[in-house]
Design an enzyme around this catalytic site. Structure first.
Site, mmCIF file in Angstrom:
data_model
loop_
_atom_site.group_PDB
_atom_site.id
_atom_site.type_symbol
_atom_site.label_atom_id
_atom_site.label_comp_id
_atom_site.label_asym_id
_atom_site.label_seq_id
_atom_site.Cartn_x
_atom_site.Cartn_y
_atom_site.Cartn_z
ATOM 1 N N LYS A 76 35.047 30.458 19.980
ATOM 2 C CA LYS A 76 36.237 29.994 19.276
ATOM 3 C C LYS A 76 35.951 28.789 18.383
ATOM 4 O O LYS A 76 35.091 27.953 18.704
ATOM 5 C CB LYS A 76 37.339 29.617 20.289
ATOM 6 C CG LYS A 76 37.619 30.694 21.317
ATOM 7 C CD LYS A 76 38.698 30.292 22.298
ATOM 8 C CE LYS A 76 38.736 31.237 23.487
ATOM 9 N NZ LYS A 76 37.650 30.974 24.447
ATOM 10 N N HIS A 109 41.041 28.536 17.804
ATOM 11 C CA HIS A 109 41.357 28.159 19.185
ATOM 12 C C HIS A 109 42.814 27.728 19.377
ATOM 13 O O HIS A 109 43.454 28.091 20.378
ATOM 14 C CB HIS A 109 40.410 27.043 19.627
ATOM 15 C CG HIS A 109 40.200 26.985 21.099
ATOM 16 N ND1 HIS A 109 39.037 26.534 21.677
ATOM 17 C CD2 HIS A 109 41.008 27.309 22.145
ATOM 18 C CE1 HIS A 109 39.136 26.589 22.989
ATOM 19 N NE2 HIS A 109 40.331 27.054 23.296
ATOM 20 N N LYS A 231 38.157 33.051 35.572
ATOM 21 C CA LYS A 231 36.988 32.164 35.657
ATOM 22 C C LYS A 231 36.790 31.709 37.095
ATOM 23 O O LYS A 231 37.748 31.448 37.824
ATOM 24 C CB LYS A 231 37.206 30.955 34.736
ATOM 25 C CG LYS A 231 36.276 29.782 34.988
ATOM 26 C CD LYS A 231 37.020 28.618 35.634
ATOM 27 C CE LYS A 231 36.070 27.512 36.037
ATOM 28 N NZ LYS A 231 36.774 26.372 36.661
ATOM 29 N N SER A 232 35.536 31.652 37.509
ATOM 30 C CA SER A 232 35.191 31.071 38.800
ATOM 31 C C SER A 232 33.737 30.633 38.742
ATOM 32 O O SER A 232 32.955 31.162 37.960
ATOM 33 C CB SER A 232 35.380 32.084 39.932
ATOM 34 O OG SER A 232 34.989 31.510 41.165
ATOM 35 N N VAL A 233 33.388 29.648 39.569
ATOM 36 C CA VAL A 233 31.980 29.269 39.700
ATOM 37 C C VAL A 233 31.453 29.651 41.081
ATOM 38 O O VAL A 233 30.307 29.370 41.405
ATOM 39 C CB VAL A 233 31.779 27.748 39.458
ATOM 40 C CG1 VAL A 233 32.156 27.383 38.039
ATOM 41 C CG2 VAL A 233 32.580 26.920 40.469
ATOM 42 N N ARG A 237 33.780 34.775 44.674
ATOM 43 C CA ARG A 237 34.994 34.986 43.890
ATOM 44 C C ARG A 237 34.682 35.702 42.578
ATOM 45 O O ARG A 237 35.460 36.535 42.116
ATOM 46 C CB ARG A 237 35.687 33.640 43.619
ATOM 47 C CG ARG A 237 37.021 33.754 42.888
ATOM 48 C CD ARG A 237 38.042 34.600 43.611
ATOM 49 N NE ARG A 237 38.354 34.119 44.929
ATOM 50 C CZ ARG A 237 39.228 33.158 45.201
ATOM 51 N NH1 ARG A 237 39.865 32.547 44.219
ATOM 52 N NH2 ARG A 237 39.458 32.795 46.444
#
Length: 277
Positions: A76, A109, A231-233, A237
């Site tokens: 973006k 964006h 989103k996950s880190v 998950r």
């Protein structure tokens, strides 16, 4: 490997409906988490210049060995670059960091509507698409009035409008405007950062199908035709968010989640957000 459904965009390209987002993923973690996502089976990665993690995303892509044509990469354009008239340079910088010759989707964006510079940026994106530096072009956080103005000045209709959507903020007016113009709706913050997980319709559906609340909300989006990229880190998950194709919500369950609508906005209001250029 699980086949992720695709959505055909108004320019003829197809986009995987379920992707992986890296908003707020620290630069030093980006390579690791994107590598995990690619290993799980995600092929659609969503990043942005302002996230500061394009290089990590690019490194993970390069090391994955996955053919470029099997990947769908979005980045973006930040407000400061379109206000400074440096849109082309911004995309070239992103491509260099990502290690790519083109992106699949390039988005404005935020509109930052006070001075309507986003209209000049849109014309620049049309040129970048023509040159092949991006296959598709679109917008993010655009309200109906912004889409109307883009339609007036542009020769290309945005392929995508990426907006905040989750059960607590469904932005039905924006979704209707997207539909009017044939623009695909993408949901950012699709899980409301977990704020929706304790809502009774979500918990009930999770129990009924033997899945977790995040998987229920992802199915809610998918079954209503939206593109999303949770989103996950956390490796577990990341994997479970992709494991959503073995069940389907009933019409009653979908309606009950729809009824959670309220002004549960997490991010900025696009009508009022005007970051410095």
């Amino acid at each position: 490997m699980t086949a992720v459904p695709t959505v055909k965009l108004n320019d003829g390209y197809e986009i995987p409906q379920l992707g992986f987002g890296v908003w707020q993923v620290p630069a030093e973690q980006a390579e690791e988490v994107v590598a995990k996502a690619l290993e799980v089976g995600y092929r659609h990665i969503d990043t942005a210049a302002i996230y500061g993690n394009e290089e990590g995303v690019g490194t993970a892509i390069a090391k994955s060995g996955i053919p470029r044509e099997e990947l769908y990469i979005t980045t973006k354009l930040w407000v400061s670059d379109f206000k400074a008239g440096t849109t082309r340079e911004a995309l070239r910088t992103s491509l260099e960091k990502l290690g790519l010759e083109y992106v699949d989707l390039y988005l404005i964006h935020w509109p930052s509507p006070n001075d309507e510079k986003y209209l000049e940026a849109w014309k620049a994106l049309e040129e970048l698409k023509e040159e092949g530096l991006t296959r598709s072009i679109g917008v993010s956080n655009f309200l109906p009035e912004h889409l109307d103005k883009v339609a007036e000045v542009g020769s290309v209709t945005p392929a995508v409008n990426q907006i905040e959507i989750h059960p607590l903020l469904q932005q039905r007016d924006v979704q209707a405007s997207n539909e009017k113009y044939g623009i695909a709706t993408q949901a950012w913050s699709p899980l409301a950062q977990g704020q929706v997980f304790d809502e009774e319709p979500v918990k009930a559906a999770a129990q009924a199908h033997g899945v977790n609340p995040a998987q229920v909300v992802i199915r809610w989006h998918l079954q209503q035709g939206r593109i999303l990229f949770p989103k996950s880190v956390t490796p577990e998950r990341i994997a479970s968010n992709f494991d959503v194709f073995g069940f389907a919500l009933t019409d009653e369950e979908l309606s009950a989640i729809d009824a959670l609508e309220r002004d549960g906005r997490i991010g900025a209001n696009p009508a009022e957000f005007n970051p410095a250029g």
